[in-house]
Design an enzyme around this catalytic site. Structure first.
Site, PDB file in Angstrom:
ATOM      1  N   GLY A  53       0.858  -1.192   0.000  1.00 11.71           N
ATOM      2  CA  GLY A  53       0.000   0.000   0.000  1.00 11.71           C
ATOM      3  C   GLY A  53       0.886   1.231   0.000  1.00 11.71           C
ATOM      4  N   ALA A  54       1.916   1.185   0.858  1.00 13.41           N
ATOM      5  CA  ALA A  54       2.848   2.311   0.958  1.00 13.41           C
ATOM      6  C   ALA A  54       4.090   1.832   1.703  1.00 13.41           C
ATOM      7  CB  ALA A  54       2.195   3.465   1.728  1.00 13.41           C
ATOM      8  N   MET A  55       5.143   2.659   1.678  1.00  9.09           N
ATOM      9  CA  MET A  55       6.396   2.286   2.343  1.00  9.09           C
ATOM     10  C   MET A  55       6.985   3.513   3.021  1.00  9.09           C
ATOM     11  SD  MET A  55       8.704   0.170   3.161  1.00  9.09           S
ATOM     12  CE  MET A  55      10.058   0.733   4.188  1.00  9.09           C
ATOM     13  N   GLU A  56       7.317   3.345   4.322  1.00  5.41           N
ATOM     14  CA  GLU A  56       7.664   4.470   5.186  1.00  5.41           C
ATOM     15  C   GLU A  56       9.095   4.967   5.067  1.00  5.41           C
ATOM     16  OE1 GLU A  56       8.381   0.710   7.802  1.00  5.41           O
ATOM     17  OE2 GLU A  56       7.000   1.298   6.229  1.00  5.41           O
ATOM     18  N   ASN A  57       9.767   4.804   3.903  1.00  9.27           N
ATOM     19  CA  ASN A  57      11.163   5.255   3.780  1.00  9.27           C
ATOM     20  C   ASN A  57      11.347   6.593   4.499  1.00  9.27           C
ATOM     21  OD1 ASN A  57      11.520   3.169   1.689  1.00  9.27           O
ATOM     22  ND2 ASN A  57      10.274   4.557   0.474  1.00  9.27           N
ATOM     23  N   HIS A  86      -0.512   6.067   9.094  1.00  5.48           N
ATOM     24  CA  HIS A  86       0.262   4.850   9.398  1.00  5.48           C
ATOM     25  C   HIS A  86       1.740   5.055   9.023  1.00  5.48           C
ATOM     26  CE1 HIS A  86       0.697   0.304   9.479  1.00  5.48           C
ATOM     27  NE2 HIS A  86       1.727   0.622   8.712  1.00  5.48           N
ATOM     28  N   GLU A  87       1.972   5.557   7.801  1.00 11.24           N
ATOM     29  CA  GLU A  87       3.362   5.723   7.339  1.00 11.24           C
ATOM     30  C   GLU A  87       4.104   6.772   8.162  1.00 11.24           C
ATOM     31  OE1 GLU A  87       4.377   3.413   5.493  1.00 11.24           O
ATOM     32  OE2 GLU A  87       2.345   2.724   5.077  1.00 11.24           O
ATOM     33  N   HIS A 104       5.419   5.565  11.434  1.00 11.06           N
ATOM     34  CA  HIS A 104       6.679   4.833  11.285  1.00 11.06           C
ATOM     35  C   HIS A 104       7.895   5.746  11.367  1.00 11.06           C
ATOM     36  CE1 HIS A 104       5.488   0.759  10.459  1.00 11.06           C
ATOM     37  NE2 HIS A 104       4.810   1.042   9.367  1.00 11.06           N
TER      38      HIS A 104
END
Length: 873
Positions: free
Chosen positions: A268-272, A304-305, A308
């Site tokens: 869905g997404a990535m918290e880089n 959510h991201e 993180h």
């Protein structure tokens, strides 16, 4: 060299401290070149350096190690890339001097199309197809971009330089400090990052527009021409950062935050850190064409991201065993943020959907503990599941409600301060919470994170005594041997008197008057009721004796219970029915108590349960299917009439969500008026895409309704939907259509839809949306999966999307014969990254098969179903 092979972790004799990385991607040939200089602290006597690398060609002549004191450059005598273990082993002629040195490596790689590592994503600009270069490194794919110590505990700083075409935007975790243009190329250098894990490093190169908020240095990047669709997410991000800063009592630690929509994206997404990547559907919101559900999705994913950035990025799990610390926490806290920004969404009530998904997976014998052993990187993808996210979030909520919100927040802030820029394990969090609360947190929570499963608490009243007994709940109905320390909450007759205590033992009994200050009147009198797990804050199920259950049914009809408790009673009863501990008759009778229900979350669960009963009844008692459909239609009709097809000025977000779900349900139940009205509105939409007759909230319902009437001899509705699919450039619209197509009852059409999913017209990230197949199409889908397995396996390979093909297509079956077929087919095709999902899907088929048997043997079911179907509601 052999001793390094087949190990889950890298040896610890050399520790990376800083990476200087230079990458030169070629977006035409889809290859990249690069070099890395790593500051390494040699801490043990060794002739070897072992780090991770995969899918890279190492330029052996470019590899050297230079000690910082002596400046002596050593070249390895042997360079071996072990593909099976994804490690690069460098052997030197002599023992390396201890202390700091620089390891230099040159390499080349391919911009792959697997949505992991350093990959390519395609987009259109002015009608021309172009590539962008994107990274996705979690869990263990930084090694596909540059050689590194690719483990969360090996934190270092990163200095990144990119050589890219001068017209493109090039982003990384940190702000740009220097840009040198040389003809049609430019070299972009970024500030050095703070200390972080390799899986959070990110690079994106392509053509983008952006919207920004100057006060907080937040930007949302998206494809050219879509910038306006980033405004909602931008607004959510700015407010959420403020909220978290206060909640965690620690500021956001980077100078900027970019969020970017990527057209091809597996998760869905990535918290880089500082450069969060998203699927378009999770970041972009279009006032004209996005539904209320899309708006909520964007808000919760952004929250959510950003959680993180503290929980995960600043404080990182020590190893993947503790993944749930990242994901469970970010899930829980994203609801906290969404509730603060949008109180009218009643998001904590909707949190019950997360909880239910966690309970559903954890009711399997093939579940796993929250803290799961990881012995091979191939096993990591599969634990990004409902246990790590949803059970994780649910036990955090249970603990927070037991300890109290303020004490919980205070202890969290001290945990984050203590482990900032470092790594932590589950027990470190418990220690901080125990210190802050004085409660036995470690002992309490170990029973929830170190063993799989959860209890069902059986409640009965005997001579003014309340008797409680816990046992492990399994959906198969089999006995389990787990035991928990359970935070019990209960109330009697009203919410004024609530009691809470810890149940340590297998069973216990209490004097009702002493405990609750109330007495339960005689049987048959519905006056008093007892509800356990008040407002569903506990991660367990409750089974009431017959008399208590009847009283709760009456309390539901009399509207004496909160919506969360109405949800919980229904959900527990459904789960107990599937486990054959309650009859289907008793479940249907309970469902009838909800005929006046108006709350979105409760109705949504009622709809989900009706789908599941319909599917199981089609196998068990097909002759009762029409009566069941009639009963479900009458349950939902009242709400549908009240809501109507058209939105009302000033109506709530929840009404908008409910409208879409309730008309979709009525369409799937074959409700004639719904099918006709949907068809009429769909045709108006085909004539004019801006018609007010088909706003986004009801489009899916209309698409599903249209597909119910499609057949091999009348394909017009299907052809029209494909036309809409091809014309829209909005991902949300495409996924709405994909998720409707396979609901068609005609198996020939289902097969066409499934083949369409494998065509170049569907991005590989989106194919899984099309796997929601009608009950008539199950067999067709299974045959299709077998016929195309080699292709599917190659395309979705080792990413976690491949698991969705298995679970979506295998789980709906309900016969032992199918179990044998599935086991036989996969006996020679099972890989570590699908093994767990396969076992879970087979177990679901076995559970369904047992349930079918018990429904076939249930006496008086036919009379009960017919009575409910003809009753006036």
């Amino acid at each position: 060299m052999e001793e390094f092979k087949g190990q889950p972790r890298l040896p610890k004799f050399a520790v990376p401290k800083r990476y200087d990385i230079r990458l030169t991607p070629d977006l035409t040939s889809c290859k990249f070149g690069g070099s890395v200089a790593i500051d390494v602290d040699v801490v043990g006597d060794t002739k070897f350096i072992v780090l991770n690398a995969a899918d890279l060609t190492i330029n052996n002549r470019s590899v050297s190690f230079t000690n910082k004191v002596s400046s002596k450059a050593l070249e390895p005598t042997k360079v071996e890339l072990v593909e099976a273990d994804e490690i690069l082993v460098l052997e030197f002629a002599e023992t390396l001097p201890t202390g700091m040195g620089v390891l230099a490596i040159g390499f080349e790689g391919v911009l792959n199309d697997k949505m992991k590592g350093f990959y390519r994503s395609s987009y259109e600009h002015n009608g021309e197809k172009k590539n962008m270069a994107v990274t996705q490194f979690e869990p263990a794919d930084a090694r596909r971009c540059f050689p590194c110590w690719d483990e969360p505990a090996c934190k270092a700083t990163f200095k990144i330089t990119l050589d890219v075409p001068s017209e493109l935007v090039a982003l990384s975790n940190m702000p740009v400090i220097d840009e040198k243009v040389d003809g049609n190329m430019k070299t972009v250098s970024y500030q050095e990052s703070p200390i972080m894990s390799t899986y959070l490093v990110a690079v994106v190169i392509g053509l983008f527009d952006y919207v920004e908020d100057h006060t907080s240095d937040v930007r949302v990047y998206c494809q050219v021409g879509k910038a306006n669709q980033g405004k909602f997410a931008l607004n959510v991000a700015v407010k959420t950062l403020e909220l978290y800063k206060e909640y965690f009592a620690v500021p956001y630690s980077l100078p900027k935050l970019d969020m970017i929509a990527i057209p091809d994206f597996a998760a869905g997404a990535m918290e880089n850190y500082g450069l969060v990547t998203y699927r378009e559907t999770a970041l972009l919101y279009d006032d004209q064409h996005s539904a209320a559900a899309n708006k909520q999705r964007v808000a919760t994913v952004v929250a959510h991201e950003l959680a993180h950035q503290w929980f995960g990025n600043l404080v990182t799990m020590e190893w993947w065993t503790h993944l749930w610390l990242n994901e469970g926490f970010a899930t829980w806290v994203s609801y906290l943020a969404a509730d603060s920004l949008f109180p009218e969404w009643k998001i904590w009530t909707q949190f019950l959907d997360e909880c239910t998904e966690g309970l559903r997976l954890d009711g399997l014998a093939e579940s796993h503990p929250i803290e799961v052993e990881v012995n091979h990187t191939g096993e990591i993808d599969e634990i990004f599941d409902a246990i790590s996210y949803r059970k994780g979030a649910s036990v955090i909520r249970m603990l927070q409600s037991y300890l109290g919100a303020e004490c919980f927040q205070r202890s969290l802030a001290s945990y984050i301060k203590k482990y900032a820029c470092s790594n932590a394990k589950t027990e470190d969090l418990w220690a901080a919470l125990e210190e802050g609360s004085g409660e036995p947190v470690n002992k309490l929570m170990n029973s929830w994170t170190k063993q799989k499963g959860y209890p069902v608490i059986s409640v009965k009243v005997k001579e003014e005594k309340l008797e409680l007994e816990q046992s492990q709940f399994l959906s198969s109905g089999s006995p389990g041997d787990g035991q928990w320390i359970v935070p019990i909450t209960l109330c009697c007759g009203s919410y004024d008197v609530c009691k809470n205590f810890l149940l340590y033992n297998k069973s216990d009994s209490f004097d009702i008057k002493e405990l609750l200050g109330c007495s339960i009147s005689k049987e048959g009198d519905n006056g008093g009721w007892i509800k356990l797990n008040v407002n569903q804050t506990g991660f367990y199920r409750v089974k009431y004796d017959k008399d208590l259950a009847a009283r709760l049914g009456y309390a539901i009809e009399m509207k004496q219970l909160s919506e969360t408790d109405r949800f919980g009673i229904l959900d527990d009863h459904f789960a107990l029915c599937m486990a054959r501990q309650q009859t289907l008759t008793s479940l249907l009778t309970l469902m009838a108590s909800y005929s006046e229900e108006t709350e979105y979350t409760v109705l949504s669960n009622l709809i989900t349960i009706s789908y599941k009963i319909g599917r199981i009844a089609a196998d068990a008692r097909p002759e009762l299917l029409d009566y069941l459909k009639q009963f479900f239609i009458s349950l939902f009709q009242k709400s549908a009439e009240k809501l109507g097809w058209d939105s009302k000025p000033g109506e709530s977000h929840l009404d908008a969500l409910l409208r879409g779900e309730i008309f979709t349900a009525l369409a799937l139940l074959g409700h004639k008026e719904t099918l006709n009205e949907a068809s009429k509105r769909f045709h108006a939409f085909l004539a004019d895409r801006t018609t007010p007759l088909l706003p986004p909230d009801i489009r899916k319902a209309a698409y599903v309704a249209v597909m119910q009437k499609v057949s091999a001899s009348d394909r017009s509705g299907y052809e029209s939907l494909l036309r809409v699919y091809r014309e829209t450039d909005l991902s949300q619209e495409k996924t709405r259509i994909l998720s409707s197509l396979a609901s068609c009852p005609d198996v020939n059409i289902v097969l066409e839809v499934l083949n369409f999913l494998l065509s170049s017209e569907v991005r590989s990230q989106d194919a899984v949306y099309g796997l929601a197949v009608s009950i008539e199409g199950r067999e067709t889908a299974w045959k299709w999966l077998k016929d195309n397995w080699d292709h599917i396996s190659k395309t979705w390979g080792s990413g976690f999307l491949i698991t969705r093909f298995i679970s979506s297509i295998v789980s709906p079956f309900a016969s032992y014969e199918k179990v044998r077929e599935v086991e036989e087919f996969f006996s020679s095709r099972c890989k570590p990254y699908i093994a767990r999902t396969l076992r879970q899907s087979i177990e679901r088929v076995q559970i369904n098969a047992k349930w079918v048997e018990s429904i076939r043997n249930e006496g008086h079911l036919a009379e009960a179903v017919k009575e409910l179907a003809y009753r006036k509601y």
